[in-house]
Scaffold this motif. Structure first.
Motif, PDB file in Angstrom:
ATOM      1  N   VAL A   1      23.642  82.054  13.425  1.00  0.00           N
ATOM      2  CA  VAL A   1      23.575  82.894  14.624  1.00  0.00           C
ATOM      3  C   VAL A   1      23.245  84.322  14.198  1.00  0.00           C
ATOM      4  CG1 VAL A   1      24.794  83.779  16.640  1.00  0.00           C
ATOM      5  CG2 VAL A   1      25.250  81.446  15.827  1.00  0.00           C
ATOM      6  N   ASN A   2      22.118  84.828  14.677  1.00  0.00           N
ATOM      7  CA  ASN A   2      21.707  86.212  14.353  1.00  0.00           C
ATOM      8  C   ASN A   2      21.699  86.465  12.844  1.00  0.00           C
ATOM      9  OD1 ASN A   2      21.445  86.833  17.111  1.00  0.00           O
ATOM     10  ND2 ASN A   2      23.603  87.442  17.253  1.00  0.00           N
ATOM     11  N   ASP A   3      21.111  85.530  12.130  1.00  0.00           N
ATOM     12  CA  ASP A   3      20.971  85.635  10.667  1.00  0.00           C
ATOM     13  C   ASP A   3      22.300  85.573   9.914  1.00  0.00           C
ATOM     14  OD1 ASP A   3      18.190  85.853  10.850  1.00  0.00           O
ATOM     15  OD2 ASP A   3      18.317  88.024  11.160  1.00  0.00           O
ATOM     16  N   VAL A   4      23.360  85.194  10.593  1.00  0.00           N
ATOM     17  CA  VAL A   4      24.668  85.033   9.953  1.00  0.00           C
ATOM     18  C   VAL A   4      24.965  83.543   9.850  1.00  0.00           C
ATOM     19  CG1 VAL A   4      27.149  85.507  10.071  1.00  0.00           C
ATOM     20  CG2 VAL A   4      25.486  87.228  10.852  1.00  0.00           C
ATOM     21  N   LEU A   5      25.201  83.064   8.633  1.00  0.00           N
ATOM     22  CA  LEU A   5      25.408  81.648   8.376  1.00  0.00           C
ATOM     23  C   LEU A   5      26.900  81.344   8.260  1.00  0.00           C
ATOM     24  CD1 LEU A   5      23.656  79.108   7.899  1.00  0.00           C
ATOM     25  CD2 LEU A   5      23.903  79.516   5.449  1.00  0.00           C
ATOM     26  N   SER A   6      27.316  80.301   8.940  1.00  0.00           N
ATOM     27  CA  SER A   6      28.733  79.926   8.946  1.00  0.00           C
ATOM     28  C   SER A   6      29.099  79.177   7.672  1.00  0.00           C
ATOM     29  CB  SER A   6      29.034  79.045  10.155  1.00  0.00           C
ATOM     30  OG  SER A   6      28.485  77.746   9.968  1.00  0.00           O
ATOM     31  N   ASP A   7      30.377  78.859   7.559  1.00  0.00           N
ATOM     32  CA  ASP A   7      30.835  77.990   6.483  1.00  0.00           C
ATOM     33  C   ASP A   7      30.276  76.580   6.691  1.00  0.00           C
ATOM     34  OD1 ASP A   7      32.307  80.059   5.394  1.00  0.00           O
ATOM     35  OD2 ASP A   7      34.122  79.549   6.516  1.00  0.00           O
ATOM     36  N   THR A   8      30.410  75.753   5.691  1.00  0.00           N
ATOM     37  CA  THR A   8      29.933  74.369   5.769  1.00  0.00           C
ATOM     38  C   THR A   8      31.002  73.477   6.392  1.00  0.00           C
ATOM     39  OG1 THR A   8      28.566  74.664   3.802  1.00  0.00           O
ATOM     40  CG2 THR A   8      29.091  72.394   4.442  1.00  0.00           C
ATOM     41  N   PHE A   9      30.579  72.629   7.338  1.00  0.00           N
ATOM     42  CA  PHE A   9      31.480  71.694   7.996  1.00  0.00           C
ATOM     43  C   PHE A   9      31.022  70.272   7.678  1.00  0.00           C
ATOM     44  CE2 PHE A   9      31.454  75.547  10.530  1.00  0.00           C
ATOM     45  CZ  PHE A   9      32.809  75.789  10.748  1.00  0.00           C
TER      46      PHE A   9
END
Length: 211
Positions: A127-135
Motif C-alpha cells: 500500500v503506497n509503496d509500503v510492504l507489509s510483513d509476510t503472512f
C-alpha cells in the motif's frame, strides 16, 4: 469491496503472482487434469461452473425444467438457495489433498505436485509503496490462476455426496447451490413422517464425525 464495512484483508484474496513459465506449467496441468476428469466421468454431474457447455444458463434451465415438470405432476416444490460466504477462501488444503487422493485417484508424484502447489505459500500487502510483513497462506485456492476454480469444483463436490443421502435434487454453479424436493400436497402427512428419520440420521453422522 464485495461487502461494505468488512476488513479489506478478509474481503480480498491474494492474487497469484506467477512467473511466465509457471503459468505455462499450470495451464499444462489444467489441460491434463481436465481431460482426466472428462475421460473418467469424475466431474460432478450437477455442477455447471468452469467447463465448456456449462454456465449459469444451464444451471437455470435445469432447475426451471425440474420445477415445471413437478408442476405438471401436480406437485409443489420446496427450494432452498445456498450461497457460501468466502467459499474460495475457506478451502482446507489438507482436506482437498485427501479428496484428490481418495476420491479422484491422485497419488505419487502427481499428488506431491499439488501439495507443493497449494502449501507453503505466503503473501504480502503493498500500500503506497509500503510492504507489509509476510503472512502464511494456509487456506484457499489461488486467485487469478486457471487451476484454482477447477480445484474448488473438486473440493466442493463432496456436497453432492452428502445431499444425495437426503435430497433427490441438487444443482450448483460454483458455490451457489439449489436444493429442492417436490411432493404432492395430498401426501404431506407422509412427507412429514420422514423428517424425524432424516434428523436422527444427521445427528448420528454428526456424532460419529465428532468422535
Amino acid at each position: 469491496m464485495k461487502k461494505r464495512g468488512l476488513d479489506p484483508k478478509k474481503n480480498y484474496r491474494p492474487i497469484s503472482n506467477f512467473q511466465f513459465v509457471s503459468k505455462l506449467v499450470e495451464r499444462s496441468v489444467f489441460n491434463q487434469l481436465h481431460e482426466y476428469l472428462l475421460s473418467n466421468n469424475l466431474y460432478p454431474i450437477f455442477q455447471s461452473a468452469y467447463r465448456a457447455c456449462h454456465s449459469t444458463e444451464t444451471a437455470l434451465l435445469k432447475v426451471q425444467n425440474d420445477l415445471l415438470l413437478n408442476m405438471d405432476r401436480g406437485h409443489v416444490t420446496l427450494l432452498v438457495l445456498l450461497d457460501l460466504s468466502s467459499a474460495f477462501d475457506t478451502i482446507d488444503h489438507s482436506f482437498l489433498l485427501s479428496r484428490l487422493r481418495y476420491k479422484f485417484g491422485f497419488d505419487g508424484l502427481v499428488l506431491s505436485w499439488f501439495k507443493s502447489y497449494l502449501t507453503g505459500r505466503s503473501f504480502k500487502v503493498l500500500v503506497n509503496d509500503v510492504l507489509s510483513d509476510t503472512f502464511d497462506q494456509e487456506w484457499g485456492a489461488p486467485q487469478g490462476s486457471c487451476l484454482g476454480p477447477l480445484l474448488f469444483v473438486l473440493y466442493f463436490s463432496k456436497l453432492f455426496e452428502i445431499t444425495g443421502c437426503y435430497l433427490p435434487n441438487v444443482h450448483a454453479y460454483a458455490d451457489d447451490t439449489q436444493l429442492y424436493i417436490s411432493f404432492s400436497p395430498n401426501d404431506i402427512d407422509e412427507q412429514l413422517k420422514t423428517l424425524p428419520a432424516i434428523e436422527d440420521s444427521i445427528a448420528v453422522r454428526a456424532q460419529i464425525k465428532a468422535q
